[in-house]
Design a protein around this motif. Structure first.
Motif, short mmCIF file in Angstrom:
data_model
loop_
_atom_site.label_atom_id
_atom_site.label_comp_id
_atom_site.label_asym_id
_atom_site.label_seq_id
_atom_site.Cartn_x
_atom_site.Cartn_y
_atom_site.Cartn_z
N ALA A 8 0.85 -1.22 0.05
CA ALA A 8 -0.04 -0.09 0.13
C ALA A 8 0.85 1.18 0.03
N SER A 9 1.86 1.29 0.74
CA SER A 9 2.97 2.32 0.77
C SER A 9 3.40 2.54 -0.59
N ASP A 27 -9.95 3.43 0.75
CA ASP A 27 -9.64 2.49 1.68
C ASP A 27 -8.46 1.57 1.22
N LEU A 28 -7.66 2.11 0.59
CA LEU A 28 -6.27 1.40 0.04
C LEU A 28 -5.70 0.67 1.51
N ARG A 29 -5.51 1.26 2.63
CA ARG A 29 -4.77 0.73 3.69
C ARG A 29 -5.71 -0.52 4.22
N ARG A 76 -3.41 -8.47 0.83
CA ARG A 76 -2.24 -8.54 -0.16
C ARG A 76 -2.78 -8.72 -1.62
N ASP A 77 -3.66 -9.51 -1.72
CA ASP A 77 -4.27 -9.93 -3.44
C ASP A 77 -4.71 -8.44 -3.75
N GLY A 78 -5.50 -7.89 -2.80
CA GLY A 78 -6.15 -6.45 -3.16
C GLY A 78 -5.02 -5.69 -3.80
#
Length: 322
Positions: free
Chosen positions: A167-168, A179-181, A185-187
């Motif tokens: 995400a970083s 809501d990226l955070r 992992r697959d998302g």
């Protein structure tokens, strides 16, 4: 002089595009006929759904579903002793619309008994090359691993990096997503592919990406020497995702466990579970032969071959005119 839009009853594909479609379907069938692969027709309606959490289906209201793929039925044919087989027909996926998507589209799917998936990769390349000849198109073929692809284009290691680390990277690359955070992992990997890796593909290349993470195995067998990897591949024509293939999973117990895990994820997201395809599981129990299979989007192939930019330009009547 002012141009007036075509009336709502009229097709969106031009006569030339309709001819291109007919020619492409003919070329596909001639390719498989020359190789002795049987064409089959299997049901469009099924009492079993697709448990993949990323897949949205159309239900008929009486406990049946419009198929998202002919995969389960074709595997049942193989388990019954059938020969190498392909199907060229309509499939349905709800919620898919846009320049490259229509809820109803044409899918080509085929299976090779006794083949390792790299052999099938070669055949996909042969098919695309065969179909491209009529349009005067050819490409440079590139083969990369999923891990190397993500490392080179996104700076992400799909086998080691945490969701937080991914995400970083995505944030630093300017990828904006609600809501990226909160993504797993697959998302994060899916975003890295669509926003960073896929756009970096060369337009004059036919790129084969293989050995996906085990968490994205779907119906693929895990690599016998490295269970972190699935024997799955995808093919991209330029930047367009064209085909998805597997060394097929033949273990009924493992397949049932994967289906149940997918349904559990659906429940955790507040969605209904779907009925599992017990007939497919019974076919696997009876003995699906070692095989590899692949599904290829025919409309997308036609779009790239003919230089079309919208799927509605290669469909007689897209969803809004059906």
């Amino acid at each position: 002089m002012t141009e007036h839009p075509a009336p709502d009853w009229a097709p969106t594909a031009s006569p030339v595009a309709l001819r291109h479609r007919a020619d492409l379907l003919r070329d596909i069938r001639s390719f498989f006929d020359a190789r002795g692969i049987l064409e089959a027709e299997t049901p469009v309606l099924s009492r079993a759904g697709n448990s993949d959490p990323g897949m949205k289906q159309f239900g008929t209201g009486d406990g049946r579903w419009l198929r998202t793929s002919p995969e389960y039925a074709l595997k049942r044919l193989l388990a019954a002793g059938g020969p190498d087989v392909y199907e060229l027909g309509r499939v349905f996926r709800a919620g898919e619309s846009g320049p490259w998507h229509n809820p109803e589209f044409t899918l080509l799917e085929w299976y090779r008994r006794g083949w390792a998936y790299p052999q099938l990769v070669d055949e996909v390349v042969d098919l695309v090359t065969h179909c491209g000849q009529r349009f005067g198109r050819q490409w440079t073929v590139r083969r990369v691993s999923y891990r190397g692809w993500l490392q080179d284009t996104a700076g992400i290691d799909p086998l080691r990096d945490t969701a937080e680390a991914m995400a970083s990277v995505l944030e630093r690359a300017g990828v904006a997503y609600p809501d990226l955070r909160d993504l797993d992992r697959d998302g994060c990997l899916d975003l890295a592919v669509t926003h960073l890796a896929q756009p970096a593909l060369e337009e004059d290349s036919l790129t084969v990406v293989s050995l996906y993470p085990a968490s994205q195995a779907a119906l693929a067998r895990l690599h016998p020497e490295d269970p972190r990897l699935a024997e799955r591949f995808e093919v991209f024509l330029g930047g367009v995702e064209l085909a998805n293939g597997y060394q097929e999973l033949t273990d009924a117990t493992e397949q049932r466990a994967r289906f149940e895990a997918e349904n559990e994820k659906r429940r955790s997201e507040g969605r209904s579970a779907v009925a599992l395809d017990d007939r497919l599981l019974q076919a696997l129990e009876s003995g699906l032969p070692a095989c590899s299979g692949v599904a290829l989007g025919v409309d997308r192939l036609l779009m790239v071959l003919g230089g079309y930019t919208r799927i509605r330009d290669v469909l007689a009547f897209p969803a809004d005119r059906a």
